[in-house]
Design a protein around this motif. Structure first.
Motif, PDB file in Angstrom:
ATOM      1  N   VAL A   1     -64.256  -3.258  42.656  1.00  0.00           N
ATOM      2  CA  VAL A   1     -63.437  -2.518  43.618  1.00  0.00           C
ATOM      3  C   VAL A   1     -62.191  -2.081  42.851  1.00  0.00           C
ATOM      4  O   VAL A   1     -61.370  -2.911  42.479  1.00  0.00           O
ATOM      5  CB  VAL A   1     -63.045  -3.392  44.821  1.00  0.00           C
ATOM      6  N   PRO A   2     -62.022  -0.791  42.586  1.00  0.00           N
ATOM      7  CA  PRO A   2     -60.971  -0.356  41.667  1.00  0.00           C
ATOM      8  C   PRO A   2     -59.575  -0.417  42.265  1.00  0.00           C
ATOM      9  O   PRO A   2     -59.397  -0.396  43.489  1.00  0.00           O
ATOM     10  CB  PRO A   2     -61.359   1.093  41.353  1.00  0.00           C
ATOM     11  N   GLU A   3     -58.597  -0.503  41.383  1.00  0.00           N
ATOM     12  CA  GLU A   3     -57.201  -0.386  41.809  1.00  0.00           C
ATOM     13  C   GLU A   3     -56.991   0.978  42.456  1.00  0.00           C
ATOM     14  O   GLU A   3     -57.498   2.000  41.973  1.00  0.00           O
ATOM     15  CB  GLU A   3     -56.270  -0.548  40.616  1.00  0.00           C
ATOM     16  N   GLY A   4     -56.243   1.002  43.548  1.00  0.00           N
ATOM     17  CA  GLY A   4     -55.988   2.266  44.226  1.00  0.00           C
ATOM     18  C   GLY A   4     -57.109   2.722  45.137  1.00  0.00           C
ATOM     19  O   GLY A   4     -57.080   3.836  45.653  1.00  0.00           O
ATOM     20  N   ARG A   5     -58.142   1.891  45.286  1.00  0.00           N
ATOM     21  CA  ARG A   5     -59.214   2.079  46.276  1.00  0.00           C
ATOM     22  C   ARG A   5     -60.202   3.177  45.888  1.00  0.00           C
ATOM     23  O   ARG A   5     -61.391   2.980  45.888  1.00  0.00           O
ATOM     24  CB  ARG A   5     -58.632   2.317  47.674  1.00  0.00           C
ATOM     25  N   ARG A   6     -59.712   4.386  45.635  1.00  0.00           N
ATOM     26  CA  ARG A   6     -60.541   5.501  45.165  1.00  0.00           C
ATOM     27  C   ARG A   6     -61.741   5.790  46.064  1.00  0.00           C
ATOM     28  O   ARG A   6     -62.854   6.003  45.592  1.00  0.00           O
ATOM     29  CB  ARG A   6     -61.005   5.245  43.716  1.00  0.00           C
ATOM     30  N   VAL A   7     -61.507   5.765  47.353  1.00  0.00           N
ATOM     31  CA  VAL A   7     -62.543   6.244  48.263  1.00  0.00           C
ATOM     32  C   VAL A   7     -62.630   7.757  48.121  1.00  0.00           C
ATOM     33  O   VAL A   7     -61.710   8.415  47.638  1.00  0.00           O
ATOM     34  CB  VAL A   7     -62.236   5.847  49.718  1.00  0.00           C
TER      35      VAL A   7
ATOM     36  N   LEU B   1     -62.264  -7.443  41.787  1.00  0.00           N
ATOM     37  CA  LEU B   1     -61.261  -6.748  42.590  1.00  0.00           C
ATOM     38  C   LEU B   1     -59.993  -6.555  41.770  1.00  0.00           C
ATOM     39  O   LEU B   1     -59.452  -7.513  41.222  1.00  0.00           O
ATOM     40  CB  LEU B   1     -60.932  -7.541  43.858  1.00  0.00           C
ATOM     41  N   ASP B   2     -59.526  -5.317  41.723  1.00  0.00           N
ATOM     42  CA  ASP B   2     -58.348  -4.971  40.933  1.00  0.00           C
ATOM     43  C   ASP B   2     -57.185  -4.646  41.871  1.00  0.00           C
ATOM     44  O   ASP B   2     -57.155  -3.592  42.503  1.00  0.00           O
ATOM     45  CB  ASP B   2     -58.656  -3.773  40.032  1.00  0.00           C
ATOM     46  N   GLU B   3     -56.244  -5.588  41.990  1.00  0.00           N
ATOM     47  CA  GLU B   3     -55.031  -5.426  42.787  1.00  0.00           C
ATOM     48  C   GLU B   3     -55.319  -5.023  44.237  1.00  0.00           C
ATOM     49  O   GLU B   3     -54.847  -3.986  44.725  1.00  0.00           O
ATOM     50  CB  GLU B   3     -54.095  -4.387  42.141  1.00  0.00           C
ATOM     51  N   PRO B   4     -56.094  -5.828  44.982  1.00  0.00           N
ATOM     52  CA  PRO B   4     -56.420  -5.433  46.355  1.00  0.00           C
ATOM     53  C   PRO B   4     -55.240  -5.404  47.312  1.00  0.00           C
ATOM     54  O   PRO B   4     -55.320  -4.772  48.361  1.00  0.00           O
ATOM     55  CB  PRO B   4     -57.442  -6.498  46.784  1.00  0.00           C
ATOM     56  N   SER B   5     -54.129  -6.083  46.977  1.00  0.00           N
ATOM     57  CA  SER B   5     -52.977  -6.084  47.890  1.00  0.00           C
ATOM     58  C   SER B   5     -52.004  -4.934  47.629  1.00  0.00           C
ATOM     59  O   SER B   5     -51.056  -4.749  48.390  1.00  0.00           O
ATOM     60  CB  SER B   5     -52.211  -7.413  47.780  1.00  0.00           C
ATOM     61  N   LEU B   6     -52.259  -4.152  46.599  1.00  0.00           N
ATOM     62  CA  LEU B   6     -51.298  -3.136  46.163  1.00  0.00           C
ATOM     63  C   LEU B   6     -51.011  -2.126  47.265  1.00  0.00           C
ATOM     64  O   LEU B   6     -51.903  -1.467  47.794  1.00  0.00           O
ATOM     65  CB  LEU B   6     -51.839  -2.403  44.924  1.00  0.00           C
ATOM     66  N   GLY B   7     -49.731  -2.014  47.639  1.00  0.00           N
ATOM     67  CA  GLY B   7     -49.293  -1.007  48.586  1.00  0.00           C
ATOM     68  C   GLY B   7     -49.609  -1.293  50.041  1.00  0.00           C
ATOM     69  O   GLY B   7     -49.430  -0.412  50.889  1.00  0.00           O
TER      70      GLY B   7
ATOM     71  N   LEU C   1     -64.093 -12.339  40.966  1.00  0.00           N
ATOM     72  CA  LEU C   1     -63.052 -12.315  39.941  1.00  0.00           C
ATOM     73  C   LEU C   1     -61.962 -11.379  40.432  1.00  0.00           C
ATOM     74  O   LEU C   1     -62.194 -10.186  40.637  1.00  0.00           O
ATOM     75  CB  LEU C   1     -63.605 -11.840  38.597  1.00  0.00           C
ATOM     76  N   LEU C   2     -60.774 -11.938  40.631  1.00  0.00           N
ATOM     77  CA  LEU C   2     -59.680 -11.243  41.303  1.00  0.00           C
ATOM     78  C   LEU C   2     -58.512 -11.022  40.350  1.00  0.00           C
ATOM     79  O   LEU C   2     -57.985 -11.975  39.778  1.00  0.00           O
ATOM     80  CB  LEU C   2     -59.219 -12.092  42.490  1.00  0.00           C
ATOM     81  N   VAL C   3     -58.123  -9.769  40.168  1.00  0.00           N
ATOM     82  CA  VAL C   3     -56.876  -9.434  39.486  1.00  0.00           C
ATOM     83  C   VAL C   3     -55.847  -9.139  40.564  1.00  0.00           C
ATOM     84  O   VAL C   3     -56.083  -8.304  41.442  1.00  0.00           O
ATOM     85  CB  VAL C   3     -57.054  -8.219  38.551  1.00  0.00           C
TER      86      VAL C   3
END
Length: 239
Positions: free
Chosen positions: A81-87, A158-164, A188-190
């Motif tokens: 799941v990329p940083e920034g969601r990218r839907v 997961l890359d920074e799921p809480s960002l923003g 695996l959570l970043v």
């Protein structure tokens, strides 16, 4: 479940990762924390096949996956799941979810996968026909996680799921991750929010300047006064 051995990555001659070694056990949440620019996202990209390793090896359940193209890594069961969601903004919620299934090479349809996502994030069922670009940031994060789940991951990155996100939405997202883990999913959570990451994970590592400088049980790291120095980038790599 996931083994990263002596992984090194270079960008234009600069080492972004320097001999990183870690293992993620089946059924655990493993958190990777550290300051900005430490190499956390690079490590996920290397595991996902998005960037090549200069040295080292990555194995999924004992099978070497390093060197494979990203789509084959995803189809092996390692999905990010990329940083920034990218839907994909113009596509509907339902179409974004379907894309996650198709991209993972899953043939046929399965209502069970979609039911799981809708049970986890009911708002996605309510907004299924709405363009993804019109969702709030928190709803887009839920959609990005749901899209990954449609690919039936064996390990979820997961890359920074809480960002923003607002605090109440962050809690909802992390509660969902805990539920997924309790159902057996390895994660695996970043995460930049070190306190939240260590509260959520079973084990964790701190990455600084491309190296692992501290790792162990998440609860032990949370109570370690050295962790703050590592997290804010003040500790020496040999501390």
């Amino acid at each position: 479940m996931l083994t990263i051995q002596n992984a090194s990555v270079s960008y234009n001659g600069i080492r972004a990762l320097r001999g990183v070694t870690l293992s993620v056990a089946q059924g655990e949440i493993f958190a990777l924390i550290g300051p900005n620019g430490a190499g956390k996202s690079t490590l996920l990209h290397a595991a996902s096949g998005i960037v090549p390793l200069a040295e080292g090896e990555i194995r999924l359940e004992g099978e070497t996956i390093s060197g494979r193209p990203a789509h084959k890594v995803a189809r092996a069961g390692l999905i990010q799941v990329p940083e920034g969601r990218r839907v994909i903004a113009p596509l509907t919620v339902a179409e974004n979810l379907e894309l996650g299934r198709q991209a993972a090479g899953i043939r046929g349809t399965s209502s069970a996968d979609l039911d799981q996502v809708h049970a986890l994030f009911p708002i996605l069922a309510e907004r299924r026909d709405q363009p993804a670009g019109l969702l709030s940031g928190g709803q887009q994060q839920m959609l990005a996680i749901g899209r990954a789940l449609m690919g039936r991951p064996r390990v979820l990155l997961l890359d920074e799921p809480s960002l923003g996100l607002a605090p109440v939405i962050i809690r909802e997202v992390f509660d969902a991750l805990v539920r997924l883990n309790r159902d057996g999913l390895t994660i695996l959570l970043v995460e930049q929010n070190a306190k939240l990451a260590l509260e959520t994970a079973h084990n964790a590592a701190i990455l600084e300047q491309g190296r692992i400088v501290h790792k162990g049980a998440a609860a032990a790291l949370a109570g370690d006064p050295v962790v703050a120095d590592h997290y804010f980038g003040r500790a020496k790599a040999d501390a």
